[in-house]
Design an enzyme around this catalytic site. Structure first.
Site, PDB file in Angstrom:
ATOM      1  N   GLY A 297     -24.980 -65.555 -52.205  1.00 36.86           N
ATOM      2  CA  GLY A 297     -25.060 -66.058 -53.559  1.00 36.86           C
ATOM      3  C   GLY A 297     -23.826 -66.823 -53.990  1.00 36.86           C
ATOM      4  O   GLY A 297     -23.177 -67.502 -53.187  1.00 36.86           O
ATOM      5  N   HIS A 298     -23.486 -66.678 -55.272  1.00 36.77           N
ATOM      6  CA  HIS A 298     -22.450 -67.489 -55.905  1.00 36.77           C
ATOM      7  C   HIS A 298     -21.072 -67.222 -55.301  1.00 36.77           C
ATOM      8  O   HIS A 298     -20.395 -68.131 -54.842  1.00 36.77           O
ATOM      9  CB  HIS A 298     -22.465 -67.183 -57.404  1.00 36.77           C
ATOM     10  CG  HIS A 298     -21.596 -68.066 -58.237  1.00 36.77           C
ATOM     11  ND1 HIS A 298     -21.806 -69.423 -58.353  1.00 36.77           N
ATOM     12  CD2 HIS A 298     -20.505 -67.782 -59.010  1.00 36.77           C
ATOM     13  CE1 HIS A 298     -20.900 -69.939 -59.170  1.00 36.77           C
ATOM     14  NE2 HIS A 298     -20.090 -68.974 -59.569  1.00 36.77           N
ATOM     15  N   PHE A 299     -20.650 -65.964 -55.316  1.00 32.64           N
ATOM     16  CA  PHE A 299     -19.345 -65.600 -54.775  1.00 32.64           C
ATOM     17  C   PHE A 299     -19.494 -65.209 -53.305  1.00 32.64           C
ATOM     18  O   PHE A 299     -19.421 -64.042 -52.918  1.00 32.64           O
ATOM     19  CB  PHE A 299     -18.712 -64.482 -55.601  1.00 32.64           C
ATOM     20  CG  PHE A 299     -18.198 -64.945 -56.942  1.00 32.64           C
ATOM     21  CD1 PHE A 299     -17.153 -65.846 -57.025  1.00 32.64           C
ATOM     22  CD2 PHE A 299     -18.782 -64.492 -58.121  1.00 32.64           C
ATOM     23  CE1 PHE A 299     -16.678 -66.294 -58.247  1.00 32.64           C
ATOM     24  CE2 PHE A 299     -18.309 -64.929 -59.354  1.00 32.64           C
ATOM     25  CZ  PHE A 299     -17.262 -65.835 -59.417  1.00 32.64           C
TER      26      PHE A 299
END
Length: 323
Positions: A297-299
């Site tokens: 995902g994002h991180f």
């Protein structure tokens, strides 16, 4: 409106598979030492304390790590020691984030242009004249603005879920775009849900391939900083100023085409904030970029450090260390 924000955050994104320009090693594992000492320093830029983490040999090639929202250089805490055997690693906190000062937003311009100027001044102050950049989220417009100011300084790019193309601003951005278009107090307040614990935790957990790898310390740490008095105003100012990055996208893209910095793209395909659709257009302007879409995902560093660190070190060793 909070329900609207969360529902947009949770919206599904259609993802298209692509061939990779450079194949990731199977069962990649961290092989570099993680014993480097990390120093926690600060510099004063225009009267504002700017905190940064530093590690590695003082005469090594510089790698500048530029963080995203709502975190800080804390997001690079595990990566830094894995780069510091060979590289001088610098990871600053922007004003209003992490351990840097957070002046009142009524008297300090929280803009991406101002951040780029301050990071530029920091790098001058600490004698880092040339650098590879790892850009993620907010780090992308900060870094790309730096590149427009000093293109000769950029030795390479590591791009992780950081946007430079219209294709990368999808459903998540609709309430923010509404604020850009109207700029009213009502539109501004409607974005309050983006600085709450629910959204901060979402950014660390949504789309991750293995939630047991994600430390809850991440969102507890970030939310404590978001909840500081006055910080909400800072973040809302930055949401509004992000609109100034979009007209610069063609200039960022021209920098890619004209200067052709060596580039490594490592992108979490399940990110709903900067989705995979924003990764592929880079290949139009950086056709030789090494390209990896990861199941995260994002991180992404929280979930896939064991895959990303070898890719990053291999890339830097070939494209930066030997120059």
């Amino acid at each position: 409106m909070k329900q609207l924000v969360i529902s947009l955050v949770l919206a599904s994104v259609s993802l298209a598979p692509v061939p990779q320009a450079y194949a990731a090693p199977e069962n990649a594992a961290i092989t570099r030492s993680a014993t480097a000492t990390v120093f926690y320093r600060s510099a004063t830029i225009d009267g504002v304390k700017v905190f940064y983490r530093e590690a590695g040999p003082a005469n090594g090639p510089v790698v500048l790590l530029l963080h995203g929202f709502p975190t800080s250089s804390h997001m690079f805490r595990n990566l830094i020691p894995l780069l510091a055997d060979r590289y001088r690693v610098i990871a600053p906190d922007y004003p209003g984030f992490g351990q840097s000062d957070a002046p009142d937003h009524a008297s300090f311009a929280y803009t991406f242009g101002h951040y780029a100027d301050m990071i530029d001044a920091l790098m001058d102050q600490i004698g880092a004249e040339r650098y590879a950049m790892y850009v993620m989220d907010y780090g992308a417009p900060v870094g790309y603005r730096l590149a427009l100011k000093q293109p000769e300084r950029v030795t390479a790019l590591i791009i992780q879920n950081g946007n430079a193309y219209d294709e990368g601003l999808r459903d998540f951005w609709d309430p923010i775009k509404a604020y850009w278009n109207e700029g009213t107090a009502e539109r501004r307040e409607a974005l309050s849900g983006l600085v709450t614990l629910d959204t901060t935790k979402f950014q660390y957990t949504d789309g991750m391939s293995d939630l047991s790898r994600i430390s809850p310390d991440n969102w507890v740490h970030d939310q404590a900083l978001l909840d500081r008095p006055g910080n909400k105003g800072i973040q809302l100012d930055l949401f509004y100023d992000y609109r100034t990055n979009v007209p610069l996208y063609p200039e960022f893209q021209r920098f890619f085409r004209e200067h052709r910095p060596p580039a490594l793209i490592v992108w979490g395909k399940n990110d709903k904030i900067f989705p995979e659709e924003g990764a592929h257009p880079y290949l139009r302007d950086l056709p030789n970029a090494e390209f990896h879409i990861l199941d995260t995902g994002h991180f992404a560093l929280e979930d896939k450090l064991d895959e990303m660190a070898p890719l990053i070190n291999d890339f830097l060793d070939r494209e930066v260390a030997r120059r």
